[in-house]
Design an enzyme around this catalytic site. Structure first.
Site, PDB file in Angstrom:
ATOM      1  N   TYR A   1       5.873  16.514   0.506  1.00  0.00           N
ATOM      2  CA  TYR A   1       5.136  15.295   0.866  1.00  0.00           C
ATOM      3  C   TYR A   1       4.561  15.423   2.270  1.00  0.00           C
ATOM      4  O   TYR A   1       3.374  15.160   2.504  1.00  0.00           O
ATOM      5  CB  TYR A   1       6.065  14.085   0.787  1.00  0.00           C
ATOM      6  CG  TYR A   1       5.386  12.779   1.154  1.00  0.00           C
ATOM      7  CD1 TYR A   1       4.607  12.114   0.224  1.00  0.00           C
ATOM      8  CD2 TYR A   1       5.551  12.217   2.419  1.00  0.00           C
ATOM      9  CE1 TYR A   1       3.982  10.919   0.547  1.00  0.00           C
ATOM     10  CE2 TYR A   1       4.929  11.024   2.747  1.00  0.00           C
ATOM     11  CZ  TYR A   1       4.150  10.378   1.815  1.00  0.00           C
ATOM     12  OH  TYR A   1       3.523   9.199   2.144  1.00  0.00           O
TER      13      TYR A   1
ATOM     14  N   ILE B   1       6.307   0.831   5.696  1.00  0.00           N
ATOM     15  CA  ILE B   1       5.586  -0.388   5.365  1.00  0.00           C
ATOM     16  C   ILE B   1       6.344  -1.091   4.248  1.00  0.00           C
ATOM     17  O   ILE B   1       6.642  -0.489   3.210  1.00  0.00           O
ATOM     18  CB  ILE B   1       4.141  -0.091   4.923  1.00  0.00           C
ATOM     19  CG1 ILE B   1       3.396   0.686   6.016  1.00  0.00           C
ATOM     20  CG2 ILE B   1       3.411  -1.378   4.570  1.00  0.00           C
ATOM     21  CD1 ILE B   1       3.222  -0.053   7.323  1.00  0.00           C
ATOM     22  N   LEU B   2       6.623  -2.358   4.427  1.00  0.00           N
ATOM     23  CA  LEU B   2       7.422  -3.094   3.453  1.00  0.00           C
ATOM     24  C   LEU B   2       6.565  -3.551   2.278  1.00  0.00           C
ATOM     25  O   LEU B   2       6.309  -4.738   2.082  1.00  0.00           O
ATOM     26  CB  LEU B   2       8.109  -4.282   4.121  1.00  0.00           C
ATOM     27  CG  LEU B   2       9.221  -3.930   5.111  1.00  0.00           C
ATOM     28  CD1 LEU B   2       9.902  -5.195   5.615  1.00  0.00           C
ATOM     29  CD2 LEU B   2      10.254  -3.000   4.475  1.00  0.00           C
ATOM     30  N   THR B   3       6.117  -2.583   1.499  1.00  0.00           N
ATOM     31  CA  THR B   3       5.486  -2.884   0.220  1.00  0.00           C
ATOM     32  C   THR B   3       6.580  -3.312  -0.759  1.00  0.00           C
ATOM     33  O   THR B   3       7.770  -3.099  -0.501  1.00  0.00           O
ATOM     34  CB  THR B   3       4.774  -1.638  -0.326  1.00  0.00           C
ATOM     35  OG1 THR B   3       5.755  -0.604  -0.526  1.00  0.00           O
ATOM     36  CG2 THR B   3       3.709  -1.140   0.651  1.00  0.00           C
TER      37      THR B   3
ATOM     38  N   SER C   1       0.129   9.922   6.425  1.00  0.00           N
ATOM     39  CA  SER C   1       1.486   9.419   6.606  1.00  0.00           C
ATOM     40  C   SER C   1       2.005   9.914   7.937  1.00  0.00           C
ATOM     41  O   SER C   1       1.569  10.959   8.437  1.00  0.00           O
ATOM     42  CB  SER C   1       2.403   9.920   5.485  1.00  0.00           C
ATOM     43  OG  SER C   1       3.773   9.657   5.773  1.00  0.00           O
TER      44      SER C   1
ATOM     45  N   ILE D   1      -0.370  -1.177  -0.447  1.00  0.00           N
ATOM     46  CA  ILE D   1      -1.403  -0.979   0.563  1.00  0.00           C
ATOM     47  C   ILE D   1      -2.796  -1.038  -0.054  1.00  0.00           C
ATOM     48  O   ILE D   1      -3.711  -1.658   0.489  1.00  0.00           O
ATOM     49  CB  ILE D   1      -1.178   0.370   1.277  1.00  0.00           C
ATOM     50  CG1 ILE D   1       0.048   0.279   2.194  1.00  0.00           C
ATOM     51  CG2 ILE D   1      -2.409   0.797   2.069  1.00  0.00           C
ATOM     52  CD1 ILE D   1       0.518   1.617   2.738  1.00  0.00           C
TER      53      ILE D   1
ATOM     54  N   ASP E   1      -6.734   2.697 -10.633  1.00  0.00           N
ATOM     55  CA  ASP E   1      -5.282   2.875 -10.639  1.00  0.00           C
ATOM     56  C   ASP E   1      -4.842   3.402 -12.002  1.00  0.00           C
ATOM     57  O   ASP E   1      -5.455   3.092 -13.036  1.00  0.00           O
ATOM     58  CB  ASP E   1      -4.571   1.553 -10.342  1.00  0.00           C
ATOM     59  CG  ASP E   1      -3.185   1.758  -9.758  1.00  0.00           C
ATOM     60  OD1 ASP E   1      -3.004   1.528  -8.551  1.00  0.00           O
ATOM     61  OD2 ASP E   1      -2.278   2.163 -10.520  1.00  0.00           O
TER      62      ASP E   1
ATOM     63  N   ASN F   1      -6.367   6.491  -1.511  1.00  0.00           N
ATOM     64  CA  ASN F   1      -5.072   5.909  -1.161  1.00  0.00           C
ATOM     65  C   ASN F   1      -3.915   6.379  -2.045  1.00  0.00           C
ATOM     66  O   ASN F   1      -2.763   6.125  -1.720  1.00  0.00           O
ATOM     67  CB  ASN F   1      -5.182   4.374  -1.233  1.00  0.00           C
ATOM     68  CG  ASN F   1      -3.871   3.677  -0.986  1.00  0.00           C
ATOM     69  OD1 ASN F   1      -3.261   3.851   0.072  1.00  0.00           O
ATOM     70  ND2 ASN F   1      -3.410   2.917  -1.961  1.00  0.00           N
TER      71      ASN F   1
ATOM     72  N   LYS G   1       0.534  15.619   3.266  1.00  0.00           N
ATOM     73  CA  LYS G   1      -0.107  14.614   4.118  1.00  0.00           C
ATOM     74  C   LYS G   1      -0.668  15.240   5.397  1.00  0.00           C
ATOM     75  O   LYS G   1      -1.675  14.769   5.933  1.00  0.00           O
ATOM     76  CB  LYS G   1       0.890  13.503   4.439  1.00  0.00           C
ATOM     77  CG  LYS G   1       1.246  12.627   3.235  1.00  0.00           C
ATOM     78  CD  LYS G   1       0.024  11.932   2.669  1.00  0.00           C
ATOM     79  CE  LYS G   1       0.385  10.953   1.569  1.00  0.00           C
ATOM     80  NZ  LYS G   1      -0.805  10.204   1.082  1.00  0.00           N
TER      81      LYS G   1
END
Length: 272
Positions: A158, A191-193, A145, A18, A37, A90, A162
């Site tokens: 998690y 999401i298809l990361t 999320s 993302i 990162d 992010n 969020k």
């Protein structure tokens, strides 16, 4: 072209998935982008790709568990490009082995996820806001999320972390709105990361598809374009909101797919 022309953006967790989508789209639409990162080589490679495509970008190391590292990434952005207009918080972690139900959860994992998933949003915003005030305003976008809105059998830390991001987004929007700083969130569903594709077997993807309102899964660009919109002046009267980008997965009464199957079976039996 030019939807964020002249803006300077810092994207955390931008080396893949993302974050990478958002960084590329922001650069394509005219922003100068710093990609932060933990995978600094990946961040620099992503920045080189953006530059090869005619954009302006730089990669920098960012450890979202470290206050100093987050401060350094913000400072690097301002030193590199002179200002900061957009911050995309992010970075997020999850751990399916340690972050389980409340009784059996690893408490060190609880602390780790709260530190990275929630505190990094606080710190990124804390260090960015003074620069945004100096620049005359800005846009902060936080990755939340759908786990913030719907409970699950696992991933308790998690989901809680969020949910905190969602409310922190409102607080930032309230406290700094008069400084022309907007703060919004985006809440992805599945999401298809590349990471999701590699870690989710086909039967699991089929379960998600069964409950989606739309006949397909989300992709990284579906979130990236939402971030681009929130970074741009097109969303200048939107603040304190968390946009749910989840294909309608949580939209309906959860029994709808089963009732559809039941009614189809009943209709077939009556025609027999």
């Amino acid at each position: 072209m030019g939807r964020v022309q002249g803006k300077v953006a810092l994207v955390t967790g931008g080396a893949s998935g993302i974050g990478l989508s958002a960084a590329a789209l922001l650069a394509r639409e005219g922003a100068k982008v710093v990609i932060g990162d933990f995978n600094v080589e990946g961040a620099r490679e992503a920045a080189e790709t953006i530059k090869n495509e005619g954009g302006e970008a730089a990669g920098v190391f960012l450890d979202a568990s470290s206050e100093q590292s987050i401060r350094d990434a913000v400072d690097f952005t301002v030193e590199q490009y002179g200002t900061l207009n957009v911050l995309f918080n992010n970075v997020g972690l999850t751990n399916l082995k340690k972050d389980v139900d409340v009784v059996n959860m690893d408490l060190e994992e609880w602390d780790r996820l709260m530190n990275v998933n929630t505190k990094s949003v606080l710190l990124g915003s804390r260090f960015a806001i003074p620069h945004m005030i100096k620049a005359g305003g800005g846009s902060i976008i936080n990755t939340a999320s759908m786990a913030a809105f719907a409970s699950d059998a696992t991933r308790s830390a998690y989901g809680a972390s969020k949910a905190a991001v969602v409310n922190l987004t409102r607080y930032i929007a309230t406290q700094y709105g008069k400084d022309n700083i907007r703060c919004n969130g985006v809440a992805p569903g599945l999401i298809l990361t590349p990471a999701a594709k590699n870690n989710m077997p086909e039967p699991v993807l089929d379960i998600f598809a069964k409950y989606n309102a739309l006949p397909y899964h989300g992709e990284a660009d579906d979130i990236g374009y939402t971030v681009l919109f929130l970074a741009s002046d097109e969303s200048k009267f939107i603040t304190g909101q968390t946009i749910q980008v989840e294909g309608g997965h949580y939209l309906a009464n959860p029994t709808v797919p089963d009732f559809k199957a039941f009614m189809a079976q009943a209709a077939g039996a009556s025609q027999a």
